[in-house]
Scaffold this active site. Structure first.
Site, short mmCIF file in Angstrom:
data_model
loop_
_atom_site.label_atom_id
_atom_site.label_comp_id
_atom_site.label_asym_id
_atom_site.label_seq_id
_atom_site.Cartn_x
_atom_site.Cartn_y
_atom_site.Cartn_z
CB CYS A 105 -0.95 0.02 1.20
SG CYS A 105 -2.30 -1.12 1.04
CE1 TYR A 133 -2.08 -1.16 7.24
CE2 TYR A 133 -1.95 -1.29 4.84
CZ TYR A 133 -1.73 -1.85 6.08
OH TYR A 133 -1.14 -3.09 6.17
CE LYS A 150 -5.63 -7.34 4.86
NZ LYS A 150 -4.46 -8.09 5.23
#
Ligand code: NAD
Length: 339
Positions: free
Chosen positions: A118, A147, A190
């Site tokens: 990310c 995040y 997820k």
């Protein structure tokens, strides 16, 4: 004497597997988390319930420790990290800032930090057919969510602690790790676990929800490969961030088809276009990993999902049985009603 290691986030998915992996490797392990794993009895020599947002708890966690594997984080799947921003940044910046400083003061020799794919910039992930992401492509920075910004900040903090204090830091950028004994419901799950759950819950011939049009691409790395990569990185002399992911890119539709074939069900896909989808395409470039670690992930998605689906399905079925028992009036209640 065996090395004394600390695993933070030891009640979580990767942390609970990592504790077992390190114990099997002969380490003395202290696990720390705010919760125990719901699915796995911890293999740690010591397990402490500590909130690592608090400085004094980080000091206690690092006491007498040679090496730290820092995995604790307030996190979840795309539905979570795209809707919870301030809390994620607040918690994770506190955990990581305190943990690095406590590790330094405790004289910890090596420190592994679990970063994330990310951190990569949004502008490199705008089409499904994107080139795989190489470590050097993190800047100019533009992570897709807060995040990711915090992960990037902590990567830099690790580098600064090495520069200023000589702390040996190692940084793994995880790309979608999956496998059994991970969260599969509740909003923090997820894609692979969510897909397994949706298929396991569906009636054959029914439908499953897909977030977006299902043509977004990802790669998924099986837990055993993640653990091996983390361990090899920790033992290497590589201090720069390193991808820990698979290069096997698939669309979310393909992931769904795989889960359906494992569940032996034919389901219609109901596309929810207003749900969070994250970046359009993302894959891991493992060239540097091969060079630095002399290794790359070994488990195919079909093989890894082949181990994950039956576990998730067994949890779903166990949940059904629990709900059925709870819904049935007990013998005592039945007798009381009859009387
Ligand atoms: P997880 O949510 O299962 O584990 C994280 C653990 O940290 C949880 O058990 C949670 O209770 C604990 N934690 C949260 N706040 C805490 C606090 N204040 N004090 C102590 N413990 C706290 O997630 P995971 O999938 O096992 O991820 C582990 C690490 O890897 C995280 O840092 C995550 O950001 C990173 N990561 C994971 C993935 C993935 O695909 N699973 C991808 C990229 C990065």
């Amino acid at each position: 004497m065996s090395k004394r290691v600390l695993v933070t986030g030891a009640g979580g998915f990767i942390g609970s597997h990592l504790v077992k992996f390190l114990k099997d490797g002969g380490y003395w392990v202290r696990g720390v988390d705010v919760v125990q794993s719901s699915f796995m009895r911890s293999a740690a020599d010591e397990f402490e319930l500590l909130d690592l947002r608090r400085w004094e708890n980080c000091v206690a966690a690092c006491d007498g420790i040679d090496e730290v594997y820092s995995l604790a984080a307030n996190m979840g799947g795309i539905g979570f990290i795209e809707t919870v921003h301030g809390e994620v940044m607040h918690d994770n910046v506190l955990i990581n800032t305190h943990m690095l400083e406590a590790a330094r003061l405790a004289g910890v020799q090596r420190y592994f930090y679990a970063s994330s794919a990310c951190i990569y910039p949004r502008y490199r992930q705008e089409t499904a057919e994107v080139p795989a992401l190489a470590e050097g492509e993190a800047y100019p920075a533009d992570p897709d969510n807060e995040y990711g910004w915090e992960k990037l900040y902590t990567e830099r903090l690790c580098a600064a602690y090495h520069r200023d204090y000589g702390l040996e830091t190692r940084i793994g950028r995880f790309h979608n790790i999956y496998g059994p004994y991970g969260t599969y419901e509740g909003g923090r799950e997820k894609a692979p676990a969510a897909m397994c759950r949706k298929v396991a819950e569906a009636i054959d011939g029914g439908e499953i929800e897909i977030w977006g049009d299902g043509e977004q691409t990802r790669s998924f790395c099986y837990i055993d490969d993640c653990l091996e990569g983390v361990f090899r990185l920790m033992r290497s002399d590589w201090r720069e961030p390193l991808n820990i992911g698979s290069e096997e890119s698939v669309t979310i539709n393909e992931l769904a088809n795989l889960a359906m074939s494992l569940g032996n069900k034919r389901l219609r896909k109901n596309y929810l276009l207003d749900k969070p989808q994250g970046v359009r395409g993302r894959n891991s470039d493992n060239e540097l990993m091969r060079k630095v670690l002399g290794w790359e992930p070994q488990v195919s998605l079909a093989e890894g999902m082949g181990k994950t689906y039956p576990w998730v399905a067994s949890q779903v079925n166990a949940g059904r049985v629990r709900r059925k028992i709870a819904a049935e009036p007990s013998t005592a209640a039945r007798t009381a009603t009859a009387e």
